[in-house]
Write a protein that holds these residues in place. Sequence first.
Motif, PDB file in Angstrom:
ATOM      1  N   LEU A  18       0.811  -0.873  -0.158  1.00 49.10           N
ATOM      2  CA  LEU A  18      -0.050   0.569  -0.085  1.00 49.10           C
ATOM      3  C   LEU A  18       1.027   1.118  -0.484  1.00 49.10           C
ATOM      4  CD1 LEU A  18      -2.684   1.673   0.309  1.00 49.10           C
ATOM      5  CD2 LEU A  18      -2.899   1.122   2.745  1.00 49.10           C
ATOM      6  N   PRO A  19       1.444   1.613   0.795  1.00 51.00           N
ATOM      7  CA  PRO A  19       2.986   2.168   0.928  1.00 51.00           C
ATOM      8  C   PRO A  19       3.775   2.543  -0.272  1.00 51.00           C
ATOM      9  CG  PRO A  19       3.193   1.220   2.603  1.00 51.00           C
ATOM     10  CD  PRO A  19       1.954   0.870   2.036  1.00 51.00           C
ATOM     11  N   GLN A  20       4.159   1.738  -0.935  1.00 50.63           N
ATOM     12  CA  GLN A  20       4.525   1.704  -1.827  1.00 50.63           C
ATOM     13  C   GLN A  20       4.334   2.688  -3.595  1.00 50.63           C
ATOM     14  OE1 GLN A  20       7.302  -1.233  -1.911  1.00 50.63           O
ATOM     15  NE2 GLN A  20       6.929  -2.176  -1.001  1.00 50.63           N
ATOM     16  N   VAL A  21       2.411   1.946  -3.083  1.00 50.77           N
ATOM     17  CA  VAL A  21       1.988   2.085  -4.689  1.00 50.77           C
ATOM     18  C   VAL A  21       1.135   4.193  -3.962  1.00 50.77           C
ATOM     19  CG1 VAL A  21      -0.530   1.543  -6.207  1.00 50.77           C
ATOM     20  CG2 VAL A  21       1.515  -0.126  -4.874  1.00 50.77           C
ATOM     21  N   VAL A  22       0.938   4.155  -2.746  1.00 46.03           N
ATOM     22  CA  VAL A  22       0.346   5.111  -2.778  1.00 46.03           C
ATOM     23  C   VAL A  22       2.015   6.203  -3.322  1.00 46.03           C
ATOM     24  CG1 VAL A  22       0.559   7.110  -0.981  1.00 46.03           C
ATOM     25  CG2 VAL A  22      -1.000   5.050  -0.678  1.00 46.03           C
ATOM     26  N   ALA A  23       3.338   6.008  -3.312  1.00 48.11           N
ATOM     27  CA  ALA A  23       4.460   6.825  -3.080  1.00 48.11           C
ATOM     28  C   ALA A  23       4.222   6.924  -5.084  1.00 48.11           C
ATOM     29  CB  ALA A  23       5.380   6.501  -2.018  1.00 48.11           C
ATOM     30  N   ALA A  24       4.037   5.570  -5.496  1.00 46.41           N
ATOM     31  CA  ALA A  24       3.985   5.301  -6.592  1.00 46.41           C
ATOM     32  C   ALA A  24       3.609   6.631  -8.011  1.00 46.41           C
ATOM     33  CB  ALA A  24       4.535   4.647  -6.911  1.00 46.41           C
ATOM     34  N   VAL A  25       2.262   6.509  -7.017  1.00 45.90           N
ATOM     35  CA  VAL A  25       0.941   7.249  -7.937  1.00 45.90           C
ATOM     36  C   VAL A  25       0.114   8.269  -7.592  1.00 45.90           C
ATOM     37  CG1 VAL A  25       1.004   4.937  -9.120  1.00 45.90           C
ATOM     38  CG2 VAL A  25       0.070   5.701  -7.404  1.00 45.90           C
ATOM     39  N   GLU A  26       0.223   9.152  -8.575  1.00 46.37           N
ATOM     40  CA  GLU A  26      -0.836  10.723  -8.558  1.00 46.37           C
ATOM     41  C   GLU A  26      -2.360  10.070  -7.618  1.00 46.37           C
ATOM     42  OE1 GLU A  26       0.511  13.236  -8.165  1.00 46.37           O
ATOM     43  OE2 GLU A  26       2.641  12.256  -8.334  1.00 46.37           O
ATOM     44  N   VAL A  27      -3.220   9.110  -8.512  1.00 48.19           N
ATOM     45  CA  VAL A  27      -4.445   8.761  -8.399  1.00 48.19           C
ATOM     46  C   VAL A  27      -4.945   7.800  -7.672  1.00 48.19           C
ATOM     47  CG1 VAL A  27      -4.981   8.356 -10.944  1.00 48.19           C
ATOM     48  CG2 VAL A  27      -4.209   6.039  -9.395  1.00 48.19           C
ATOM     49  N   PRO A  28      -5.840   8.331  -6.728  1.00 46.77           N
ATOM     50  CA  PRO A  28      -6.383   7.113  -5.564  1.00 46.77           C
ATOM     51  C   PRO A  28      -5.944   5.577  -5.708  1.00 46.77           C
ATOM     52  CG  PRO A  28      -8.285   8.654  -6.128  1.00 46.77           C
ATOM     53  CD  PRO A  28      -7.189   8.604  -7.082  1.00 46.77           C
ATOM     54  N   VAL A  29      -5.565   5.846  -3.966  1.00 50.87           N
ATOM     55  CA  VAL A  29      -5.344   3.923  -3.678  1.00 50.87           C
ATOM     56  C   VAL A  29      -6.058   3.740  -2.669  1.00 50.87           C
ATOM     57  CG1 VAL A  29      -3.639   2.546  -3.016  1.00 50.87           C
ATOM     58  CG2 VAL A  29      -3.107   4.389  -4.880  1.00 50.87           C
ATOM     59  N   ILE A  30      -7.024   2.013  -3.152  1.00 43.87           N
ATOM     60  CA  ILE A  30      -7.455   1.840  -2.066  1.00 43.87           C
ATOM     61  C   ILE A  30      -6.956   0.205  -2.258  1.00 43.87           C
ATOM     62  CG2 ILE A  30      -9.563   0.454  -2.937  1.00 43.87           C
ATOM     63  CD1 ILE A  30     -10.465   1.516  -5.053  1.00 43.87           C
ATOM     64  N   ALA A  31      -7.071  -0.141  -0.230  1.00 41.45           N
ATOM     65  CA  ALA A  31      -6.017  -0.885   0.245  1.00 41.45           C
ATOM     66  C   ALA A  31      -7.246  -2.372   0.287  1.00 41.45           C
ATOM     67  CB  ALA A  31      -5.865  -0.876   1.317  1.00 41.45           C
ATOM     68  N   ALA A  32      -6.474  -3.282  -0.345  1.00 38.39           N
ATOM     69  CA  ALA A  32      -7.588  -4.489  -0.757  1.00 38.39           C
ATOM     70  C   ALA A  32      -6.386  -5.813   0.232  1.00 38.39           C
ATOM     71  CB  ALA A  32      -7.792  -5.308  -1.900  1.00 38.39           C
ATOM     72  N   GLY A  33      -6.926  -6.700   1.118  1.00 36.74           N
ATOM     73  CA  GLY A  33      -6.143  -7.839   1.384  1.00 36.74           C
ATOM     74  C   GLY A  33      -6.594  -7.973   2.887  1.00 36.74           C
ATOM     75  N   GLY A  34      -6.649  -8.921   3.738  1.00 35.67           N
ATOM     76  CA  GLY A  34      -6.932  -9.149   4.740  1.00 35.67           C
ATOM     77  C   GLY A  34      -7.446  -8.029   5.974  1.00 35.67           C
ATOM     78  N   ILE A  35      -8.481  -6.824   5.396  1.00 42.72           N
ATOM     79  CA  ILE A  35      -8.680  -5.942   6.349  1.00 42.72           C
ATOM     80  C   ILE A  35     -10.001  -6.797   6.236  1.00 42.72           C
ATOM     81  CG2 ILE A  35      -9.503  -4.192   5.994  1.00 42.72           C
ATOM     82  CD1 ILE A  35      -7.840  -2.821   4.412  1.00 42.72           C
ATOM     83  N   GLY A  36     -10.939  -6.905   7.739  1.00 34.65           N
ATOM     84  CA  GLY A  36     -12.001  -7.527   8.456  1.00 34.65           C
ATOM     85  C   GLY A  36     -12.003  -6.822   9.142  1.00 34.65           C
ATOM     86  N   ASP A  37     -11.748  -5.401  10.136  1.00 33.61           N
ATOM     87  CA  ASP A  37     -12.117  -4.803  11.201  1.00 33.61           C
ATOM     88  C   ASP A  37     -12.332  -3.466  10.637  1.00 33.61           C
ATOM     89  OD1 ASP A  37     -10.437  -5.000  11.982  1.00 33.61           O
ATOM     90  OD2 ASP A  37      -9.958  -6.491  13.569  1.00 33.61           O
ATOM     91  N   ALA A  38     -12.591  -2.733  12.220  1.00 33.16           N
ATOM     92  CA  ALA A  38     -12.401  -1.026  11.691  1.00 33.16           C
ATOM     93  C   ALA A  38     -11.008  -0.700  12.336  1.00 33.16           C
ATOM     94  CB  ALA A  38     -13.147  -0.561  13.061  1.00 33.16           C
ATOM     95  N   ARG A  39      -9.937  -1.720  12.975  1.00 29.70           N
ATOM     96  CA  ARG A  39      -8.524  -1.590  12.928  1.00 29.70           C
ATOM     97  C   ARG A  39      -7.979  -1.462  11.867  1.00 29.70           C
ATOM     98  NH1 ARG A  39      -7.717  -5.450  17.813  1.00 29.70           N
ATOM     99  NH2 ARG A  39      -9.053  -6.821  15.652  1.00 29.70           N
ATOM    100  N   GLY A  40      -8.149  -2.567  11.177  1.00 30.41           N
ATOM    101  CA  GLY A  40      -7.550  -2.469   9.861  1.00 30.41           C
ATOM    102  C   GLY A  40      -7.839  -1.142   8.974  1.00 30.41           C
ATOM    103  N   VAL A  41      -8.905  -1.047   9.187  1.00 30.20           N
ATOM    104  CA  VAL A  41      -9.723   0.324   7.778  1.00 30.20           C
ATOM    105  C   VAL A  41      -8.772   1.372   8.648  1.00 30.20           C
ATOM    106  CG1 VAL A  41     -11.687   1.689   7.150  1.00 30.20           C
ATOM    107  CG2 VAL A  41     -11.970  -0.874   7.618  1.00 30.20           C
ATOM    108  N   ALA A  42      -8.545   1.787   9.336  1.00 26.27           N
ATOM    109  CA  ALA A  42      -7.549   2.739  10.257  1.00 26.27           C
ATOM    110  C   ALA A  42      -6.368   2.198   9.693  1.00 26.27           C
ATOM    111  CB  ALA A  42      -8.121   3.275  11.205  1.00 26.27           C
ATOM    112  N   ALA A  43      -5.930   1.592   9.835  1.00 23.02           N
ATOM    113  CA  ALA A  43      -4.479   1.196   9.271  1.00 23.02           C
ATOM    114  C   ALA A  43      -4.160   1.549   8.126  1.00 23.02           C
ATOM    115  CB  ALA A  43      -3.937  -0.056  10.004  1.00 23.02           C
ATOM    116  N   ALA A  44      -5.003   1.070   7.499  1.00 21.73           N
ATOM    117  CA  ALA A  44      -4.883   1.202   5.755  1.00 21.73           C
ATOM    118  C   ALA A  44      -5.005   3.019   5.892  1.00 21.73           C
ATOM    119  CB  ALA A  44      -6.039   0.319   5.553  1.00 21.73           C
ATOM    120  N   LEU A  45      -6.363   3.592   5.783  1.00 22.77           N
ATOM    121  CA  LEU A  45      -6.139   4.442   5.501  1.00 22.77           C
ATOM    122  C   LEU A  45      -5.254   5.611   6.089  1.00 22.77           C
ATOM    123  CD1 LEU A  45     -10.410   5.429   7.029  1.00 22.77           C
ATOM    124  CD2 LEU A  45      -8.800   4.875   4.543  1.00 22.77           C
TER     125      LEU A  45
END
Length: 346
Positions: A182-209
């Motif tokens: 995720l952070p590597q892709v965010v740093a590499a592109v200008e468009v918004p990035v959506i995180a997917a994989g292993g996220i199953g609760d609010a803590r995971g959502v917060a970590a991705a954001l």
Amino acid sequence: MAGVQGADLAVAVCEAGGLGALPCAMLGVEAMRDELASIRSRTSRPLNVNFFCHTPPEPDAGRQARWHRALAPYYAEFGLDIASVPAGAGRRPFDHQACDLLEAVRPEVVSFHFGLPAPELLERVKAWGATVLSSATTVEEARWLEAHGVDAIIAQGLEAGGHRGIFLSDDLTTQVGTFALLPQVVAAVEVPVIAAGGIGDARGVAAALALGAAAVQVGTAFLCCPEATTSRIHRQALMSEAARHTALTNLYSGRPARGIVTRLMRELGPLSDVAPAFPLATAAIAPLRAAAEAQGSGDFSPLWAGQNASGCREVPAAEVIAELAGYDEGRRGQAEEEVFCQGRQK
């Protein structure tokens, strides 16, 4: 989530404040038309329609024969005739016929897996104002997608259930976890990035954001919702200790996908060069799956699941959305004012 959901789950997620999705890879045109009509009649909220973009493979008689020989003992075990297995792909890529149908419906979001469709098809989708998403499993794929016109990129980590979105290479050693990718892709592109994989609760959502995601995409946590069409055998596996052991396998379709380890995966090895190219492996597996499931067994079933199935519960999709967003029961109605899963903007 082709094969385990249809209009009901898409509508439930939309109405709860998320961006519901309709998987179309296994739908014919008429079935797709019916599902879209059902969704549009029940919700006015934005919808994501998802397609595969694979190139159908050339038939390989030798490889098909080797595949049948590998499966022959299982066919004998169930008293089935492997010579009667019909040819068939089982999954269709996005094409002009599908685009013609979508053009009349104009879904707000169209997402793709395994890259992007032909340029002329992509132009048609963008012409009606749809937001275009596609999956990247590496930084290189993310850059390629941005260069080819996507509006947002789904960074699919190695933890994700179902088919890997890998498309620039077949090298699975390039695949990394969500919070490394995720952070590597965010740093590499200008468009918004959506995180997917292993996220199953609010803590995971917060970590991705916190790592720069504009949104999260969640799949496995919805598999046991009443609105999903997940089979009883699949649901039982998801809520058992077996769900802790997943692996990438190409045995069920011909392309690497993550699922709960089954007898077939243990005995043939989860990844095998005997399996035909995607999606041709499916046809010979289908009779074994049907026979085993008739006996209450998932030994030959594709029990797709991510590495984190801890959120799988038999609760309505709206409750899953509220939990992912960190809402308590008293604030649940506020989910109507937010957009989760694939819809949150930077």
